[in-house]
Design an enzyme around this catalytic site. Structure first.
Site, PDB file in Angstrom:
ATOM      1  N   ILE A 133     -30.961  70.018  16.110  1.00 50.89           N
ATOM      2  CA  ILE A 133     -29.707  69.430  16.581  1.00 50.89           C
ATOM      3  C   ILE A 133     -29.273  70.156  17.850  1.00 50.89           C
ATOM      4  O   ILE A 133     -28.692  71.234  17.802  1.00 50.89           O
ATOM      5  CB  ILE A 133     -28.601  69.504  15.504  1.00 50.89           C
ATOM      6  N   HIS A 134     -29.601  69.556  18.988  1.00 49.43           N
ATOM      7  CA  HIS A 134     -29.221  70.100  20.293  1.00 49.43           C
ATOM      8  C   HIS A 134     -28.108  69.218  20.861  1.00 49.43           C
ATOM      9  O   HIS A 134     -27.482  68.451  20.123  1.00 49.43           O
ATOM     10  CB  HIS A 134     -30.446  70.202  21.218  1.00 49.43           C
ATOM     11  N   VAL A 135     -27.830  69.302  22.148  1.00 49.41           N
ATOM     12  CA  VAL A 135     -26.668  68.629  22.735  1.00 49.41           C
ATOM     13  C   VAL A 135     -26.688  67.110  22.530  1.00 49.41           C
ATOM     14  O   VAL A 135     -25.678  66.525  22.134  1.00 49.41           O
ATOM     15  CB  VAL A 135     -26.531  68.972  24.241  1.00 49.41           C
TER      16      VAL A 135
ATOM     17  N   ALA B   6     -26.073  66.094  18.866  1.00 49.00           N
ATOM     18  CA  ALA B   6     -24.695  66.461  18.510  1.00 49.00           C
ATOM     19  C   ALA B   6     -23.713  65.456  19.105  1.00 49.00           C
ATOM     20  O   ALA B   6     -22.758  65.035  18.443  1.00 49.00           O
ATOM     21  CB  ALA B   6     -24.379  67.874  18.978  1.00 49.00           C
TER      22      ALA B   6
ATOM     23  N   GLU C  75     -35.992  60.702  18.485  1.00 47.62           N
ATOM     24  CA  GLU C  75     -36.933  61.656  19.090  1.00 47.62           C
ATOM     25  C   GLU C  75     -38.260  61.744  18.349  1.00 47.62           C
ATOM     26  O   GLU C  75     -39.076  62.613  18.652  1.00 47.62           O
ATOM     27  CB  GLU C  75     -36.290  63.044  19.151  1.00 47.62           C
TER      28      GLU C  75
END
Length: 104
Positions: A30-32, A35, A103
């Site tokens: 969970i990156h930018v 999020a 992704e």
């Protein structure tokens, strides 16, 4: 959890509260971007929500709070949502978590 069944739903936990456990399927965790996707799901919704990861609980409506969890690939996030929109938001969250936030 494996395969396409990455959601365990317990309904209800308390009066009107839903809880689920989601596996993080995207390799980057969970990156930018994920999020931000999560937070946008709450736009216009009437509910309170928290994410718990490795014992730390944060406001699920805040990008910075979600990022502070450092949630990584194959980790499990416990989601708790309470309010009139809880069921709808939980379904939206299930869709984005199970898709790996696009992704995979």
């Amino acid at each position: 959890m494996s395969g396409g069944d990455d959601l365990v739903l317990h309904n209800p936990v308390e009066d009107g509260e839903l809880s689920a456990i989601f596996m993080i399927r995207n390799p980057s965790g969970i990156h930018v971007r994920p999020a931000g996707t999560i937070v946008k799901l709450f736009d216009g919704e009437d509910c309170e929500a928290t994410f718990t990861y490795l014992g730390k609980t944060v406001n699920a409506r805040s990008v910075m709070s979600i990022l502070m969890l450092g949630a990584s690939y194959n980790g499990e996030i416990t989601v708790r949502i309470k309010g009139p929109s809880a069921s709808r938001v939980m379904q939206k969250l299930a869709e984005v978590f199970n898709s790996g936030f696009g992704e995979l």
